[in-house]
Scaffold this active site. Sequence first.
Site, PDB file in Angstrom:
ATOM      1  N   LEU A 258      -9.866  -0.065  -7.024  1.00 16.79           N
ATOM      2  CA  LEU A 258      -9.615   0.767  -5.707  1.00 16.79           C
ATOM      3  C   LEU A 258      -9.306  -0.002  -4.602  1.00 16.79           C
ATOM      4  CD1 LEU A 258     -11.464   2.556  -7.586  1.00 16.79           C
ATOM      5  CD2 LEU A 258     -12.647   3.115  -5.380  1.00 16.79           C
ATOM      6  N   ASP A 259      -7.878   0.311  -4.158  1.00 14.53           N
ATOM      7  CA  ASP A 259      -7.439  -0.533  -3.020  1.00 14.53           C
ATOM      8  C   ASP A 259      -7.964  -0.580  -1.835  1.00 14.53           C
ATOM      9  OD1 ASP A 259      -4.902  -2.093  -2.068  1.00 14.53           O
ATOM     10  OD2 ASP A 259      -4.726  -0.420  -0.726  1.00 14.53           O
TER      11      ASP A 259
ATOM     12  N   HIS B  25      -9.852 -16.971  -3.619  1.00 14.15           N
ATOM     13  CA  HIS B  25      -8.145 -16.971  -3.455  1.00 14.15           C
ATOM     14  C   HIS B  25      -8.008 -17.916  -2.197  1.00 14.15           C
ATOM     15  CE1 HIS B  25      -4.356 -16.389  -1.669  1.00 14.15           C
ATOM     16  NE2 HIS B  25      -3.917 -16.355  -2.657  1.00 14.15           N
TER      17      HIS B  25
ATOM     18  N   HIS C  23       0.106  -9.392  -6.032  1.00 13.84           N
ATOM     19  CA  HIS C  23       1.078  -8.763  -5.199  1.00 13.84           C
ATOM     20  C   HIS C  23       0.969  -9.022  -3.814  1.00 13.84           C
ATOM     21  CE1 HIS C  23      -2.194  -5.514  -4.681  1.00 13.84           C
ATOM     22  NE2 HIS C  23      -1.588  -5.438  -3.761  1.00 13.84           N
ATOM     23  N   ASP C  24      -0.521  -8.942  -3.416  1.00 14.43           N
ATOM     24  CA  ASP C  24      -0.470  -9.139  -1.771  1.00 14.43           C
ATOM     25  C   ASP C  24       0.035 -10.748  -1.610  1.00 14.43           C
ATOM     26  OD1 ASP C  24      -1.158  -6.736  -0.397  1.00 14.43           O
ATOM     27  OD2 ASP C  24      -3.122  -6.883  -1.118  1.00 14.43           O
TER      28      ASP C  24
ATOM     29  N   GLU D 236     -11.241  -3.729  -4.014  1.00 12.88           N
ATOM     30  CA  GLU D 236     -10.743  -4.487  -3.088  1.00 12.88           C
ATOM     31  C   GLU D 236     -11.545  -4.373  -1.833  1.00 12.88           C
ATOM     32  OE1 GLU D 236      -6.759  -6.178  -0.750  1.00 12.88           O
ATOM     33  OE2 GLU D 236      -6.855  -3.833  -1.577  1.00 12.88           O
TER      34      GLU D 236
ATOM     35  N   ASN E 258       3.136 -10.655   0.280  1.00 10.99           N
ATOM     36  CA  ASN E 258       3.134 -10.595   2.084  1.00 10.99           C
ATOM     37  C   ASN E 258       3.552 -11.949   2.580  1.00 10.99           C
ATOM     38  OD1 ASN E 258       2.313  -7.946   2.460  1.00 10.99           O
ATOM     39  ND2 ASN E 258       0.070  -8.507   1.812  1.00 10.99           N
TER      40      ASN E 258
END
Length: 600
Positions: free
Chosen positions: A262-263, A319, A385-386, A297, A390
């Site tokens: 879930l984003d 991260h 991906h982010d 997330e 980004n």
Amino acid sequence: MNDLHTEATTSSYACVYGAQMLEDGSTRFRILAPRANHVALIIGERTLPMERDGDGNYTLIANAKPGARYTYRIDDRLVPDPASRAQPDGVLGASMVVDAEAHDWLSNDWRGAPWRTAIICEVHVGLMGGFAALRKALPRLAAAGYTVIELMPIASFQGARNWGYDGVLPYAPDASYGDITSLKSMIDEAHRLGLAVILDVVYNHFGPVGNELPRYAPEFFRTDISTPWGAAIDFRRAQVAQYFIDNALMWLNEYRFDGLRLDAVHAIQPASFLKELGDAIRNACRPSGRYVWLILENEHNTASLLRDDYDAQWNDDGHNVLHVALTGEHEGYYADFAKHTTEQLATFLADGFIFQGQQDRRGTHRGEPSGDLSPTSFVLFLQNHDQIGNRPFGERLIQLTDEANLRAAMVIVALSPMIPLFFMGEEWGCRTPFYFFTDYEGALADAVREGRRAEFAHFSGFTDPVRRKKIPDPNALDTYTRSIPHADDDERTREWSRWFSDLLQCRKQLLVHRLEGTRSLGCEVLDDKAVYARWRLKDQHDWEIALNLSDRDVPLPRDPATKVVWIESQDAMDALDRGVLQARTAIVLVREVTGDRLLA
């Protein structure tokens, strides 16, 4: 929480909204349109008035076969079905009736696997070539050592290409990736190969083109709060909550996805909807032999969610501190991890979250205590991906840091008891950039392009407008094509691939089956950017990792009770024998506390 065990099903989930085929061959159409005066179904040459109930739903049962195209006429406007199962001509075209049970599944004995077995590869379906091309790539991904393929969002979006986070019709896989059969065939083939497949879903906003809900169902949105993407969705309303719950159950039941990520759930208010969603999935999928995973997330680091309905959360804290240690970058959200980097490295390895209620750089208290959670409650990654897309120029870490340090950090991702996630191409040391891309036109394209460049106006190196104009235009086709992962057929690529595969094999052989019940024994600071973490495994052995991301060796007295599980080179082994942890190195050891031997 523990993995959800659910019963596999071959029947479609009866969603409240959309076009639902009935047992007698007819189709029930239903749409929420409380502000409409009149709603009609347009199907073929027929215009069929729909009946309104007291809640603003319009319903009609009609003869409609699979493949039939339809739209709704709401007052004087034609709109697609917001719960459309297929949009062959894009989000502005007609919707299509789908027989959810038409696919002949082959891997009917697939029940998935416990969450602790997950080794995830995140992929963008479009860049992989679509569902059919991804299916062909599955054997390679399985051979690399992955056990899970995570798809970035596939909900229908405007244009021929998109990251996926601008979806506007969340029930319909985007037609540019292939049809429904090709998606189900890809999942079927993954299961045949022993790969689970999870889907990234976006329940916090809709994209900017094709969302007609504000016109005829403004109640779907809140007027008192907003998100970075516009008006917040009103999850307080039962019909809105049901729309998204049904969507989740559709993906799990009809497509047989093994889980959902879930984003940005921090943008979902009230947060109680997450509990409602988790409970609904558990109740609807009756306990049996199948595993279903739910991953979040969540900037809020809400540890309590991970003690109940949700298996894990993406560990952005982990991260971020690793990225700072590797690159020295300290702007934007990296500022929260630049002053006490080494201590924060130790905190995340011991507790999962770094922010457990402390104030961040903006003065906001963020997070909840997480030290009691299983390490498998955290999905750890160096890239996704982010974190690549980004960046202004979409650079991967291999272009930003020393390769030895990068490999050491990848050892942490692969061999810590947290769940590892890698971004497509990491398995061969991919150097291809991954840009942010869309396919908009006119004023919206201009706004996206200039908005993208404005995001970096306060970052060093981008205060000059001329420099900012070099940031790739998200709408340019070249921005998309240059993001397609490319592997060189050379010895460096082959060596990296062998190294990566060996790393994952080590996890599978020595760690995965011992993870249940694992708990942290803490992490000590050895020196600047050097730490030593320990965990007690299920069988009472201690799993230990020494990490040194600095450019100098640090003392590490060798405990004779430990045995080396993973070490990068003979030089690093010789240094360890001298009581030294070599610079830019990670070493994994096991302490055989009981009489049982972990290593042969």
